[in-house]
Design a protein around this motif. Structure first.
Motif, mmCIF file in Angstrom:
data_model
loop_
_atom_site.group_PDB
_atom_site.id
_atom_site.type_symbol
_atom_site.label_atom_id
_atom_site.label_comp_id
_atom_site.label_asym_id
_atom_site.label_seq_id
_atom_site.Cartn_x
_atom_site.Cartn_y
_atom_site.Cartn_z
ATOM 1 N N ARG A 66 -3.795 -45.643 21.521
ATOM 2 C CA ARG A 66 -2.857 -46.055 22.585
ATOM 3 C C ARG A 66 -1.457 -46.343 22.041
ATOM 4 O O ARG A 66 -0.473 -46.072 22.720
ATOM 5 C CB ARG A 66 -3.378 -47.312 23.274
ATOM 6 N N PHE A 67 -1.383 -46.890 20.845
ATOM 7 C CA PHE A 67 -0.098 -47.256 20.244
ATOM 8 C C PHE A 67 0.229 -46.298 19.104
ATOM 9 O O PHE A 67 -0.664 -45.856 18.374
ATOM 10 C CB PHE A 67 -0.138 -48.671 19.679
ATOM 11 N N THR A 68 1.516 -46.019 18.942
ATOM 12 C CA THR A 68 1.979 -45.156 17.860
ATOM 13 C C THR A 68 3.220 -45.778 17.228
ATOM 14 O O THR A 68 4.170 -46.147 17.936
ATOM 15 C CB THR A 68 2.332 -43.751 18.376
ATOM 16 N N ILE A 69 3.193 -45.877 15.913
ATOM 17 C CA ILE A 69 4.357 -46.363 15.164
ATOM 18 C C ILE A 69 5.047 -45.170 14.520
ATOM 19 O O ILE A 69 4.383 -44.291 13.940
ATOM 20 C CB ILE A 69 3.946 -47.375 14.089
ATOM 21 N N SER A 70 6.361 -45.130 14.632
ATOM 22 C CA SER A 70 7.152 -44.087 13.992
ATOM 23 C C SER A 70 8.424 -44.721 13.426
ATOM 24 O O SER A 70 8.710 -45.886 13.700
ATOM 25 C CB SER A 70 7.496 -42.972 14.986
ATOM 26 N N ARG A 71 9.147 -43.935 12.664
ATOM 27 C CA ARG A 71 10.383 -44.461 12.092
ATOM 28 C C ARG A 71 11.438 -43.376 12.029
ATOM 29 O O ARG A 71 11.126 -42.197 11.897
ATOM 30 C CB ARG A 71 10.134 -45.042 10.692
ATOM 31 N N ASP A 72 12.685 -43.820 12.147
ATOM 32 C CA ASP A 72 13.844 -42.944 12.001
ATOM 33 C C ASP A 72 14.727 -43.583 10.933
ATOM 34 O O ASP A 72 15.478 -44.511 11.218
ATOM 35 C CB ASP A 72 14.581 -42.810 13.337
ATOM 36 N N ASN A 73 14.619 -43.088 9.710
ATOM 37 C CA ASN A 73 15.339 -43.715 8.603
ATOM 38 C C ASN A 73 16.850 -43.580 8.758
ATOM 39 O O ASN A 73 17.606 -44.436 8.291
ATOM 40 C CB ASN A 73 14.885 -43.136 7.270
ATOM 41 N N ALA A 74 17.296 -42.530 9.415
ATOM 42 C CA ALA A 74 18.740 -42.349 9.617
ATOM 43 C C ALA A 74 19.309 -43.439 10.522
ATOM 44 O O ALA A 74 20.499 -43.766 10.431
ATOM 45 C CB ALA A 74 19.022 -40.983 10.215
ATOM 46 N N LYS A 75 18.454 -43.991 11.378
ATOM 47 C CA LYS A 75 18.886 -45.054 12.284
ATOM 48 C C LYS A 75 18.395 -46.425 11.849
ATOM 49 O O LYS A 75 18.579 -47.400 12.588
ATOM 50 C CB LYS A 75 18.384 -44.760 13.704
ATOM 51 N N ASN A 76 17.743 -46.495 10.681
ATOM 52 C CA ASN A 76 17.193 -47.776 10.214
ATOM 53 C C ASN A 76 16.308 -48.424 11.275
ATOM 54 O O ASN A 76 16.327 -49.650 11.460
ATOM 55 C CB ASN A 76 18.314 -48.750 9.833
ATOM 56 N N THR A 77 15.514 -47.619 11.953
ATOM 57 C CA THR A 77 14.745 -48.114 13.090
ATOM 58 C C THR A 77 13.285 -47.690 12.996
ATOM 59 O O THR A 77 12.986 -46.542 12.643
ATOM 60 C CB THR A 77 15.352 -47.617 14.413
#
Length: 113
Positions: A66-77
């Motif tokens: 149900r939950f998914t974690i992701s990251r965008d290193n270019a946005k520090n997010t």
């Protein structure tokens, strides 16, 4: 010193979706494993999931699928995508730099009809 700021919380109906961004200060974000935690009413804070610097993830059983974690290193997010929300997902959600004392201020998510 790292500052973490969560956003995107609010009220959602059961079965709905929300996405929580957590934005970090500093230029070392891409090297850090990040975690999401939550604390429901009258409950202890619990671990929700983790994403490491390579993008590998792990989750507590109650949110798998149900939950998914992701990251965008270019946005520090780092993001927590929450789908098929249940009433028991109601909590204050926190992001954290793993193995540190750097926590966000928390954001309220309320699942209610």
């Amino acid at each position: 010193q790292v500052q973490l700021v969560e956003s995107g919380g609010g009220l959602v109906q059961p079965g709905g979706s929300l996405r929580l961004p957590c934005t970090a200060s500093g230029n070392m974000f891409r090297f850090n494993a990040m975690g999401w935690y939550r604390q429901g009413p009258g409950k202890q804070r619990e671990w929700v999931g983790t994403i490491n610097s390579a993008g590998s993830t792990d989750y507590v059983d109650s949110v798998k699928g149900r939950f998914t974690i992701s990251r965008d290193n270019a946005k520090n997010t780092v993001y927590l995508q929450m789908n098929s929300l249940k009433i028991e997902d109601t909590a204050v959600y926190y992001c954290r730099v793993l193995l540190s004392n750097f926590w966000g201020q928390g954001i309220q998510v309320t699942v209610s009809s």
